[in-house]
Design a protein around this motif. Structure first.
Motif, PDB file in Angstrom:
ATOM      1  N   ALA A  43      59.826  16.878  50.628  1.00  0.00           N
ATOM      2  CA  ALA A  43      60.282  18.055  49.607  1.00  0.00           C
ATOM      3  C   ALA A  43      59.332  19.275  49.801  1.00  0.00           C
ATOM      4  N   GLU A  44      58.005  19.117  50.161  1.00  0.00           N
ATOM      5  CA  GLU A  44      57.130  20.179  50.288  1.00  0.00           C
ATOM      6  C   GLU A  44      56.818  20.707  51.523  1.00  0.00           C
ATOM      7  N   GLN A  45      57.477  20.060  52.554  1.00  0.00           N
ATOM      8  CA  GLN A  45      57.598  20.311  53.998  1.00  0.00           C
ATOM      9  C   GLN A  45      56.315  20.698  54.678  1.00  0.00           C
ATOM     10  N   ILE A  46      55.459  19.413  54.650  1.00  0.00           N
ATOM     11  CA  ILE A  46      53.914  19.183  54.985  1.00  0.00           C
ATOM     12  C   ILE A  46      53.958  18.260  55.823  1.00  0.00           C
ATOM     13  N   GLN A  47      52.762  18.212  56.651  1.00  0.00           N
ATOM     14  CA  GLN A  47      52.442  17.002  57.455  1.00  0.00           C
ATOM     15  C   GLN A  47      51.240  16.562  56.870  1.00  0.00           C
ATOM     16  N   ALA A  48      51.156  15.391  57.174  1.00  0.00           N
ATOM     17  CA  ALA A  48      49.841  14.598  56.642  1.00  0.00           C
ATOM     18  C   ALA A  48      49.400  13.386  57.922  1.00  0.00           C
ATOM     19  N   THR A  49      48.353  12.927  57.626  1.00  0.00           N
ATOM     20  CA  THR A  49      47.832  11.998  58.523  1.00  0.00           C
ATOM     21  C   THR A  49      47.788  10.657  57.726  1.00  0.00           C
ATOM     22  N   GLY A  71      57.545  12.798  61.091  1.00  0.00           N
ATOM     23  CA  GLY A  71      56.425  13.843  61.909  1.00  0.00           C
ATOM     24  C   GLY A  71      54.938  14.044  61.468  1.00  0.00           C
ATOM     25  N   HIS A  72      54.515  12.811  60.825  1.00  0.00           N
ATOM     26  CA  HIS A  72      53.100  12.655  60.444  1.00  0.00           C
ATOM     27  C   HIS A  72      52.288  11.947  61.588  1.00  0.00           C
ATOM     28  N   GLN A  73      51.194  12.174  61.515  1.00  0.00           N
ATOM     29  CA  GLN A  73      50.281  11.552  62.340  1.00  0.00           C
ATOM     30  C   GLN A  73      49.669   9.997  61.842  1.00  0.00           C
ATOM     31  N   VAL A  74      49.535   9.042  62.699  1.00  0.00           N
ATOM     32  CA  VAL A  74      49.004   7.805  62.051  1.00  0.00           C
ATOM     33  C   VAL A  74      47.486   7.641  62.808  1.00  0.00           C
ATOM     34  N   GLY A  75      46.572   6.765  62.155  1.00  0.00           N
ATOM     35  CA  GLY A  75      45.453   6.392  62.845  1.00  0.00           C
ATOM     36  C   GLY A  75      45.008   4.960  62.301  1.00  0.00           C
ATOM     37  N   ILE A 190      49.406  19.639  46.305  1.00  0.00           N
ATOM     38  CA  ILE A 190      49.914  20.326  47.447  1.00  0.00           C
ATOM     39  C   ILE A 190      50.347  21.882  47.011  1.00  0.00           C
ATOM     40  N   ARG A 191      50.882  21.910  45.911  1.00  0.00           N
ATOM     41  CA  ARG A 191      51.597  23.180  45.480  1.00  0.00           C
ATOM     42  C   ARG A 191      50.196  23.956  44.784  1.00  0.00           C
ATOM     43  N   GLY A 192      49.245  23.360  44.408  1.00  0.00           N
ATOM     44  CA  GLY A 192      48.015  24.107  43.964  1.00  0.00           C
ATOM     45  C   GLY A 192      47.504  24.822  45.258  1.00  0.00           C
ATOM     46  N   LEU A 193      47.166  23.779  46.150  1.00  0.00           N
ATOM     47  CA  LEU A 193      46.714  24.404  47.633  1.00  0.00           C
ATOM     48  C   LEU A 193      47.444  25.572  48.332  1.00  0.00           C
ATOM     49  N   LYS A 194      48.776  25.288  48.264  1.00  0.00           N
ATOM     50  CA  LYS A 194      49.671  26.082  48.748  1.00  0.00           C
ATOM     51  C   LYS A 194      49.503  27.484  47.994  1.00  0.00           C
ATOM     52  N   GLN A 195      49.171  27.680  46.734  1.00  0.00           N
ATOM     53  CA  GLN A 195      49.113  29.067  46.045  1.00  0.00           C
ATOM     54  C   GLN A 195      47.735  29.680  46.522  1.00  0.00           C
ATOM     55  N   ARG A 196      46.840  28.840  46.720  1.00  0.00           N
ATOM     56  CA  ARG A 196      45.502  29.160  47.273  1.00  0.00           C
ATOM     57  C   ARG A 196      45.484  29.819  48.839  1.00  0.00           C
ATOM     58  N   GLY A 197      46.747  29.719  49.464  1.00  0.00           N
ATOM     59  CA  GLY A 197      47.196  30.383  50.727  1.00  0.00           C
ATOM     60  C   GLY A 197      46.681  29.291  51.829  1.00  0.00           C
ATOM     61  N   PHE A 198      46.416  27.841  51.373  1.00  0.00           N
ATOM     62  CA  PHE A 198      46.178  27.041  52.786  1.00  0.00           C
ATOM     63  C   PHE A 198      47.558  26.371  53.114  1.00  0.00           C
ATOM     64  N   ARG A 199      47.329  26.027  54.686  1.00  0.00           N
ATOM     65  CA  ARG A 199      48.602  25.368  55.235  1.00  0.00           C
ATOM     66  C   ARG A 199      48.060  24.046  55.624  1.00  0.00           C
ATOM     67  N   PHE A 200      49.073  23.151  55.244  1.00  0.00           N
ATOM     68  CA  PHE A 200      48.631  21.701  55.899  1.00  0.00           C
ATOM     69  C   PHE A 200      49.180  21.430  57.205  1.00  0.00           C
ATOM     70  N   VAL A 201      47.904  20.526  57.902  1.00  0.00           N
ATOM     71  CA  VAL A 201      48.185  20.273  59.222  1.00  0.00           C
ATOM     72  C   VAL A 201      47.730  18.863  59.388  1.00  0.00           C
ATOM     73  N   THR A 202      47.970  18.003  60.384  1.00  0.00           N
ATOM     74  CA  THR A 202      47.327  16.753  60.764  1.00  0.00           C
ATOM     75  C   THR A 202      45.981  16.822  61.195  1.00  0.00           C
ATOM     76  N   VAL A 203      45.294  15.798  61.086  1.00  0.00           N
ATOM     77  CA  VAL A 203      43.787  15.966  61.491  1.00  0.00           C
ATOM     78  C   VAL A 203      43.704  16.376  63.117  1.00  0.00           C
ATOM     79  N   GLN A 204      44.436  15.921  63.971  1.00  0.00           N
ATOM     80  CA  GLN A 204      44.637  16.214  65.250  1.00  0.00           C
ATOM     81  C   GLN A 204      44.863  17.946  65.480  1.00  0.00           C
ATOM     82  N   GLU A 205      45.783  18.375  64.468  1.00  0.00           N
ATOM     83  CA  GLU A 205      45.843  19.864  64.577  1.00  0.00           C
ATOM     84  C   GLU A 205      44.645  20.562  64.176  1.00  0.00           C
ATOM     85  N   LEU A 206      44.241  19.988  63.045  1.00  0.00           N
ATOM     86  CA  LEU A 206      42.638  20.685  62.547  1.00  0.00           C
ATOM     87  C   LEU A 206      41.784  20.633  63.479  1.00  0.00           C
TER      88      LEU A 206
END
Length: 214
Positions: A43-49, A71-75, A190-206
């Motif tokens: 719903a928030e259209q973000i990726q996680a790990t 589309g998420h990363q697993v560890g 998620i919404r609060g961090l988006k409001q702060r301008g953050f974009r969510f990525v997987t650990v691998q992308e980070l």
């Protein structure tokens, strides 16, 4: 400590000025809870790990497919989620390699970063990971460590949003009924961090934004 080990490579955050955040979830996969968090992330259209345990992967292989399809990363979070302190080298190797095998059998793409259960590590676990050239991924923000926050989703989300910074790796648990308040807090985090301008990525992308190699 989540930011230090004696051997091998460990990442607890990435030193970057880019407004990136890695949201990570430990344990599971767990029926019902996995689908619920996947719906929130979709719903928030973000990726996680997701750092998954082998025992639960073995019991619920179809949930790995759902995580990967989204589309998420697993560890790797070990097989049995025991503290890897005062364990034999053979025990440590089996815990990690058995879970690796389950991830591979389920079609999860490598590399499989490792997160120690409870963040616990002394000598043998880091030595094994170093010998295998495996990256340990921990965190720099774990709001559930503060019991007063876990009782109130609003406080948990507000604290997380306030404390996060560029390059943070956030640790959350949502796979069990005992963590229902965390699940409730995730959308506001998620919404609060988006409001702060953050974009969510997987650990691998980070890690691609790491100024030096890991």
């Amino acid at each position: 400590m989540s930011d230090f080990q004696l051997f091998g490579a460990l990442v607890h955050r990435v030193d970057t000025e880019s407004p990136l955040i890695a949201l990570t979830f430990d344990d599971g996969p767990t029926p019902g809870k996995t689908e619920q968090i996947l719906q929130i992330l979709a719903a928030e259209q973000i990726q996680a790990t997701f750092f998954l345990t082998g025992r639960e992967l073995e019991q619920h292989p179809q949930l790995l497919q759902k995580i990967l399809a989204a589309g998420h990363q697993v560890g790797n979070h070990s097989y049995s989620h025991q503290r890897m302190l005062f364990k034999t080298p053979d025990f440590i190797a089996e815990e990690i390699e058995k879970t690796d095998g389950l991830l591979k059998a389920g079609g999860a793409p490598e590399p499989y970063f490792f997160r120690p259960p409870y963040g616990k590590k002394l000598l043998l676990l880091p030595w094994y990971l170093s010998e295998q050239k495996r990256l340990t991924v921990t965190w720099d923000l774990a709001p559930e460590n503060y019991n007063q926050l876990t009782k109130d989703p609003a406080k948990l989300s507000a604290f997380t949003v306030q404390q996060a910074k560029a390059g943070s790796i956030i640790l959350l648990h949502v796979m069990y009924d005992s963590r229902s308040n965390t699940m409730k807090a995730v959308p506001d985090i998620i919404r609060g961090l988006k409001q702060r301008g953050f974009r969510f990525v997987t650990v691998q992308e980070l890690l691609r934004h790491q100024p030096v190699g890991y």
